[in-house]
Design an enzyme around this catalytic site. Structure first.
Site, short mmCIF file in Angstrom:
data_model
loop_
_atom_site.label_atom_id
_atom_site.label_comp_id
_atom_site.label_asym_id
_atom_site.label_seq_id
_atom_site.Cartn_x
_atom_site.Cartn_y
_atom_site.Cartn_z
N ASP A 118 -1.54 2.25 10.10
CA ASP A 118 -2.53 1.49 10.86
C ASP A 118 -2.12 0.02 10.97
O ASP A 118 -2.73 -0.74 11.71
CB ASP A 118 -3.93 1.63 10.25
CG ASP A 118 -3.98 1.31 8.76
OD1 ASP A 118 -2.91 1.24 8.10
OD2 ASP A 118 -5.10 1.14 8.24
N ASP A 145 0.46 -7.99 3.39
CA ASP A 145 -0.87 -7.82 3.94
C ASP A 145 -1.79 -8.76 3.17
O ASP A 145 -2.18 -8.47 2.04
CB ASP A 145 -1.31 -6.37 3.79
CG ASP A 145 -2.74 -6.12 4.24
OD1 ASP A 145 -3.40 -7.08 4.68
OD2 ASP A 145 -3.20 -4.97 4.13
N TYR A 147 0.10 -7.57 -1.70
CA TYR A 147 -0.97 -6.81 -1.05
C TYR A 147 -2.28 -7.38 -1.58
O TYR A 147 -2.76 -7.02 -2.65
CB TYR A 147 -0.83 -5.32 -1.36
CG TYR A 147 -1.92 -4.46 -0.79
CD1 TYR A 147 -2.47 -4.72 0.47
CD2 TYR A 147 -2.41 -3.36 -1.50
CE1 TYR A 147 -3.48 -3.93 0.99
CE2 TYR A 147 -3.40 -2.55 -0.97
CZ TYR A 147 -3.94 -2.84 0.27
OH TYR A 147 -4.93 -2.05 0.79
N ASN A 190 -4.77 -9.67 4.15
CA ASN A 190 -6.17 -9.26 4.34
C ASN A 190 -7.08 -10.39 4.82
O ASN A 190 -8.24 -10.47 4.38
CB ASN A 190 -6.71 -8.62 3.06
CG ASN A 190 -6.73 -7.09 3.15
OD1 ASN A 190 -7.11 -6.53 4.18
ND2 ASN A 190 -6.31 -6.43 2.09
N GLU A 200 0.84 -1.21 0.00
CA GLU A 200 0.00 0.00 0.00
C GLU A 200 0.87 1.26 0.00
O GLU A 200 0.74 2.14 0.84
CB GLU A 200 -0.99 0.00 1.18
CG GLU A 200 -2.26 0.76 0.86
CD GLU A 200 -3.37 0.59 1.90
OE1 GLU A 200 -4.41 1.24 1.69
OE2 GLU A 200 -3.20 -0.16 2.88
#
Length: 251
Positions: free
Chosen positions: A241, A144, A105, A146, A35
């Site tokens: 985050d 990531d 990602y 997810n 990201e």
């Protein structure tokens, strides 16, 4: 060898929040970003001793991945070689002498699950890609992803069942990955550790109260398990985050 993976949620913003201090301190051999949220020419990072590889999304301020490596790879591949998914800059593969590194990602299924079908198709294609690479040499998948795999991997599992990142379909895809000869490195070392999260909502005091999810991973070929030294979550590192995750291996 030390590898780091971090969803920086915008590298330009993260640099203003101490990214370079952490980068220097952790002194990784390979450092992966997800990201990045920029296009070519929008940032210049002076990272002495590192080769830089960027995969930009066509959409401005969206997605994107990067790898900074002290070790010169034998080959670098952008995407899966298929048109679908390529425009989002979500995959970087670096081939090294002893292994492949795949920095990913993974697409979010979105709050209303509007992209769940796309996500599940992505998972199928990714698994085939990893299995093909694994035939040649071991694989290290990071990024990531997810998905919180098990209930232990998020603070409030009951209220999140069926939500994006914790649907049965997404979790089953991760289970299938592990059943096909891959290892979740963090759970390899810490199978029962609770409260180990890598992402927290920006809502007020959520991170302070550690109401999080573990969705950032290092997943390795089973035959690499004997070379693993440790798998860590640097949850005290701010700037995004998400927090960085770290893998140490004998290589």
């Amino acid at each position: 060898m030390k590898l780091v993976s971090w969803n920086v949620n915008g590298i330009r913003a993260c640099v203003k929040k101490g990214f370079l201090d952490y980068f220097s301190e952790v002194d990784a051999d390979i450092f992966c970003l997800q990201e990045t949220k920029l296009q070519a020419g929008q940032i210049e990072l002076e990272l002495e001793g590192y080769n830089q590889y960027w995969n930009y999304a066509e959409k401005k301020g969206y997605s994107g991945t990067a790898v900074f490596s002290k070790i010169l790879p034998l080959n670098v591949t952008y995407g899966l070689g298929e048109e679908e998914g390529e425009p989002e800059g979500r995959i970087l593969t670096l081939e090294y002498e002893e292994f492949y590194l795949i920095n990913v990602y993974t697409p979010n299924a979105q709050r209303d699950l509007a992209r769940l079908d796309f996500r599940l198709s992505w998972e199928d294609r990714m698994l085939q890609y990893l299995k093909e690479l694994d035939k040649n040499k071991p694989v290290i998948l990071c990024g990531d992803l997810n998905v919180a795999h098990k209930e232990i991997d998020l603070r409030n599992p009951k209220s999140n069942i069926g939500n994006s990142g914790f649907t049965f379909e997404e979790r089953d895809k991760f289970t299938t990955l592990l059943e096909n000869g891959f290892v979740d490195s963090f759970r390899h070392f810490y199978p029962n550790q609770e409260g180990a999260y890598t992402w927290w909502s920006y809502m007020n005091k959520v991170r302070e109260r550690n109401i999080g999810w573990r969705i950032d991973y290092f997943v390795v070929s089973e035959r690499m398990a004997a070379k693993l030294i440790d798998s860590q979550i640097h949850c005290d590192v701010m700037g995004s985050d998400h927090c960085p995750v770290v893998l140490e291996i004998n290589a």
